[in-house]
Design an enzyme around this catalytic site. Structure first.
Site, PDB file in Angstrom:
ATOM      1  N   TYR A 284       1.034  -4.784  11.751  1.00  0.00           N
ATOM      2  CA  TYR A 284       0.783  -3.164  11.148  1.00  0.00           C
ATOM      3  C   TYR A 284       1.710  -3.087  12.192  1.00  0.00           C
ATOM      4  O   TYR A 284       2.598  -2.024  11.662  1.00  0.00           O
ATOM      5  CB  TYR A 284      -0.534  -2.979  11.379  1.00  0.00           C
ATOM      6  CG  TYR A 284      -1.038  -3.521  10.202  1.00  0.00           C
ATOM      7  CD1 TYR A 284      -2.001  -5.037   9.965  1.00  0.00           C
ATOM      8  CD2 TYR A 284      -2.369  -2.901   8.980  1.00  0.00           C
ATOM      9  CE1 TYR A 284      -1.664  -5.267   9.061  1.00  0.00           C
ATOM     10  CE2 TYR A 284      -2.349  -3.092   8.118  1.00  0.00           C
ATOM     11  CZ  TYR A 284      -2.702  -4.931   7.888  1.00  0.00           C
ATOM     12  OH  TYR A 284      -2.937  -5.379   7.018  1.00  0.00           O
TER      13      TYR A 284
ATOM     14  N   ASN B 239     -10.809  -3.072   2.322  1.00  0.00           N
ATOM     15  CA  ASN B 239     -10.421  -2.710   0.643  1.00  0.00           C
ATOM     16  C   ASN B 239     -11.308  -3.239  -0.022  1.00  0.00           C
ATOM     17  O   ASN B 239     -12.481  -3.049   0.384  1.00  0.00           O
ATOM     18  CB  ASN B 239      -9.271  -4.466   0.180  1.00  0.00           C
ATOM     19  CG  ASN B 239      -8.351  -4.663   1.243  1.00  0.00           C
ATOM     20  OD1 ASN B 239      -7.173  -3.378   1.137  1.00  0.00           O
ATOM     21  ND2 ASN B 239      -8.113  -5.540   0.768  1.00  0.00           N
TER      22      ASN B 239
ATOM     23  N   HIS C  34       0.945  -1.087   0.098  1.00  0.00           N
ATOM     24  CA  HIS C  34      -0.141   0.076   0.037  1.00  0.00           C
ATOM     25  C   HIS C  34       0.655   1.407   0.191  1.00  0.00           C
ATOM     26  O   HIS C  34       0.930   2.314   0.787  1.00  0.00           O
ATOM     27  CB  HIS C  34      -1.172  -0.135   1.734  1.00  0.00           C
ATOM     28  CG  HIS C  34      -1.946  -0.914   0.562  1.00  0.00           C
ATOM     29  ND1 HIS C  34      -2.995  -1.088   0.669  1.00  0.00           N
ATOM     30  CD2 HIS C  34      -1.473  -2.866   1.877  1.00  0.00           C
ATOM     31  CE1 HIS C  34      -3.665  -2.308   1.077  1.00  0.00           C
ATOM     32  NE2 HIS C  34      -2.707  -2.866   1.238  1.00  0.00           N
TER      33      HIS C  34
HETATM   34  C1  HEM Z   1      -2.588 -11.748   7.234  1.00  0.00           C
HETATM   35  C2  HEM Z   1      -2.911 -10.348   6.690  1.00  0.00           C
HETATM   36  C3  HEM Z   1      -2.395  -9.530   5.796  1.00  0.00           C
HETATM   37  C4  HEM Z   1      -1.116  -8.726   6.570  1.00  0.00           C
HETATM   38  C5  HEM Z   1       0.060  -9.492   7.414  1.00  0.00           C
HETATM   39  C6  HEM Z   1      -0.908  -7.132   6.445  1.00  0.00           C
HETATM   40  C7  HEM Z   1       0.115  -6.534   6.127  1.00  0.00           C
HETATM   41  C8  HEM Z   1      -0.107  -5.197   6.294  1.00  0.00           C
HETATM   42  C9  HEM Z   1       1.138  -4.306   6.638  1.00  0.00           C
HETATM   43  C10 HEM Z   1       2.491  -4.861   6.969  1.00  0.00           C
HETATM   44  C11 HEM Z   1       0.541  -3.021   6.059  1.00  0.00           C
HETATM   45  C12 HEM Z   1       1.096  -1.940   6.322  1.00  0.00           C
HETATM   46  C13 HEM Z   1       1.114  -1.204   6.898  1.00  0.00           C
HETATM   47  C14 HEM Z   1       1.546   0.267   7.482  1.00  0.00           C
HETATM   48  O1  HEM Z   1       3.001   0.658   7.001  1.00  0.00           O
HETATM   49  O2  HEM Z   1       1.231   1.695   7.862  1.00  0.00           O
HETATM   50  C15 HEM Z   1      -0.542  -3.177   5.720  1.00  0.00           C
HETATM   51  C16 HEM Z   1      -1.625  -2.285   5.181  1.00  0.00           C
HETATM   52  C17 HEM Z   1      -2.300  -2.379   4.355  1.00  0.00           C
HETATM   53  N1  HEM Z   1      -3.533  -3.191   4.708  1.00  0.00           N
HETATM   54 FE1  HEM Z   1      -2.957  -5.219   5.155  1.00  0.00          FE
HETATM   55  N2  HEM Z   1      -2.528  -7.215   5.580  1.00  0.00           N
HETATM   56  C18 HEM Z   1      -2.327  -8.135   5.392  1.00  0.00           C
HETATM   57  C19 HEM Z   1      -4.327  -8.268   4.740  1.00  0.00           C
HETATM   58  C20 HEM Z   1      -5.099  -7.312   4.672  1.00  0.00           C
HETATM   59  C21 HEM Z   1      -6.549  -7.424   4.136  1.00  0.00           C
HETATM   60  C22 HEM Z   1      -6.974  -8.859   4.512  1.00  0.00           C
HETATM   61  C23 HEM Z   1      -6.690  -6.380   4.186  1.00  0.00           C
HETATM   62  C24 HEM Z   1      -8.673  -5.975   3.763  1.00  0.00           C
HETATM   63  C25 HEM Z   1      -9.402  -6.496   4.571  1.00  0.00           C
HETATM   64  C26 HEM Z   1      -5.622  -5.885   3.793  1.00  0.00           C
HETATM   65  C27 HEM Z   1      -5.814  -4.016   4.381  1.00  0.00           C
HETATM   66  C28 HEM Z   1      -4.618  -3.274   4.115  1.00  0.00           C
HETATM   67  C29 HEM Z   1      -5.122  -2.006   4.016  1.00  0.00           C
HETATM   68  C30 HEM Z   1      -6.153  -0.772   3.784  1.00  0.00           C
HETATM   69  C31 HEM Z   1      -3.286  -1.686   3.901  1.00  0.00           C
HETATM   70  C32 HEM Z   1      -2.725   0.418   3.726  1.00  0.00           C
HETATM   71  C33 HEM Z   1      -3.989   1.004   5.015  1.00  0.00           C
HETATM   72  C34 HEM Z   1      -2.977   2.737   4.444  1.00  0.00           C
HETATM   73  O3  HEM Z   1      -3.762   3.244   3.925  1.00  0.00           O
HETATM   74  O4  HEM Z   1      -1.636   2.869   5.384  1.00  0.00           O
HETATM   75  N3  HEM Z   1      -4.555  -6.136   4.587  1.00  0.00           N
HETATM   76  N4  HEM Z   1      -1.219  -5.031   5.245  1.00  0.00           N
END
Ligand code: HEM
Length: 437
Positions: free
Chosen positions: A287, A76, A3
């Site tokens: 996160y 999402n 992202h």
């Molecule tokens: C085990 C599954 C998942 C892991 C380990 C994971 C991990 C992460 C990590 C490490 C980040 C970066 C956070 C940052 O730099 O601030 C991120 C961002 C994000 N994830 Fe996930 N994610 C997973 C699944 C999902 C799912 C299922 C969704 C949706 C329902 C999702 C939605 C998002 C969104 C929207 C962001 C960006 C938030 C922003 O705009 O800063 N992720 N994710």
């Protein structure tokens, strides 16, 4: 870094009703109650500065600055996810991102090599390769919490919920050709669309809905409702309007506000809890680790991330600590400062499932293909045609025919016509496929 490219804006959430019968979250306790918020929309796979026209899920992350501290709903645009086991997330990100050899991103050889071994991805891949994979703009897409969460009321009663943000601008997607045309002229069209609409006073709005299920309902379903690769069909849980969000202010400084904002499914208020969904459980840890690496130890103290209300915490030190810290007692419990007590009100609800063991094993009722088939059959002829064109186009780039055959077999198991159309586009007969599988 996932992202990496995003756009954000401030706004307000207005609750549609009093939800105290299902959650003790204060911001949902009264119709008309207003809560300030910040939203960050994003693309997932490609790096900062990449085009916003790529086929990719879109992030839809909302930070509610509630009177009890922050609540992050990190969702999402698409309603399901590729995998259901959190330990596979880093592998999935590696498969999508740059090859460690060529530095090519989203190489179909690597993406489908991974997914050909994960039949549970069939549903999400069907969404992604349909025109829903390229939303026309951030304003014109829906958002989804994807997982089941728990709403808990004052009596400790649990209701499982799934969230949906429904865009009031109308949902609109791009065909691959339309996306290519936009991309040839502008790579940040979605960021500017959002910014300009808000500057012009054309404030975008989304209605927030939840679907509710009780644990007792789970047994009657032919899928596991805690499985993030599944939707809850409306026939089993009718959407209930929770409130409306209006985005009405742009950031003054992109880096300080949009880039340094940090969301996490672990940022919760009392009355909203994670469900036992194993993917969500993994997200609770991931996160904050990333954010300490990406932004720094005290990222929660930055104005964009800090709650708007006074909080009590004994976290201290670390680079750039700016929260006021006074007093000698920075631990709890304390005889010298007995007034800081554990509050039973903030204890999590207890999971109560029959014969439950915590195991590293596939969930019950995986039912990997049925909802992918339902989705395919729900599409209009044009949507089906575009899906086949987009997906067969991507599979044509895969060199190993065994991977192609495995992918076709997944889509075939979802829907016979879906699989057969792909096979035809890829010039593979039934005999060819049988030999390869
Ligand atoms: C085990 C599954 C998942 C892991 C380990 C994971 C991990 C992460 C990590 C490490 C980040 C970066 C956070 C940052 O730099 O601030 C991120 C961002 C994000 N994830 Fe996930 N994610 C997973 C699944 C999902 C799912 C299922 C969704 C949706 C329902 C999702 C939605 C998002 C969104 C929207 C962001 C960006 C938030 C922003 O705009 O800063 N992720 N994710």
């Amino acid at each position: 870094m996932v992202h990496a490219r995003g756009a954000g804006a401030y706004g307000e959430f207005v609750a549609a009703a009093d939800f105290t019968d299902v959650t003790k979250a204060k911001f949902l306790s009264q119709a008309g109650k207003k809560t300030p918020l910040f939203v960050r929309f994003s693309t997932v796979v490609h790096p900062s500065g990449s085009p916003e026209t790529y086929r990719d899920p879109r992030g839809f992350a909302t930070k509610f600055y509630t009177e009890e501290g922050n609540y992050d709903l990190v969702g999402n645009n698409l309603p399901v996810f590729f995998i259901r086991d959190a330990i596979k997330f880093p592998d999935m990100v590696h498969a999508f991102k740059m090859s460690p050899v060529t530095n090519d991103v989203s190489d179909p050889n690597r993406v489908f090599d991974f997914f050909s071994n994960l039949p549970e991805s069939t549903h999400m891949l069907t969404w992604l390769f349909s025109d829903y994979g390229i939303p026309a703009s951030y304003r014109e897409m829906d958002g989804n919490g994807v997982h089941a969460f728990k709403w808990v009321n004052e009596k400790g009663e649990v209701t499982y919920v799934k969230y949906n943000w429904s865009t009031k601008q109308g949902e609109r997607n791009l065909t691959q050709e339309e996306a290519d045309e936009i991309q040839s002229k502008k790579i940040e069209h979605a960021t500017l669309d959002l910014y300009n609409a808000i500057q012009d006073g054309n404030y975008p709005q989304w209605d927030l809905y939840v679907q509710m299920l009780k644990k007792e309902d789970f047994d009657h379903l032919d899928f596991n409702p805690l499985d993030p690769t599944k939707i809850w069909p409306e026939a089993i849980a009718k959407p209930v309007l929770v409130g409306t969000m209006t985005l009405n202010k742009n950031a003054d400084n992109y880096f300080q506000e949009v880039e340094q904002s940090a969301f996490s499914p672990g940022t919760l208020v009392s009355g909203i809890e994670p469900s036992e969904d194993k993917l969500l459980q993994g997200r609770l840890f991931s996160y904050f680790d990333t954010q300490r690496h990406r932004i720094g130890g005290n990222f929660q103290q930055l104005p964009i991330n800090a709650p708007k209300v006074q909080t009590t915490t004994y976290n201290q030190d670390g680079a750039m600590s700016i929260r006021k810290q006074t007093g000698d007692v920075n631990y709890q419990p304390s005889t010298n400062k007995p007034e800081v007590v554990d509050n039973a009100k903030f204890k999590y609800s207890t999971s109560a499932f029959k014969d439950v063991k915590a195991v590293q094993a596939k969930i019950s009722k995986p039912n990997d293909f049925a909802q992918a088939g339902d989705l395919y059959r729900s599409f209009s002829q044009k949507d089906k045609d575009n899906l086949i064109k987009n997906l067969s186009g991507a599979l044509m780039g895969v060199k190993n025919p065994v991977i192609v055959a495995k992918m076709i077999s997944h889509f075939y198991q979802a829907d016979r016509e879906y699989g057969m159309r792909l096979a035809k586009e890829l010039n593979l007969s039934r005999e060819d496929l049988e030999k390869l599988l």
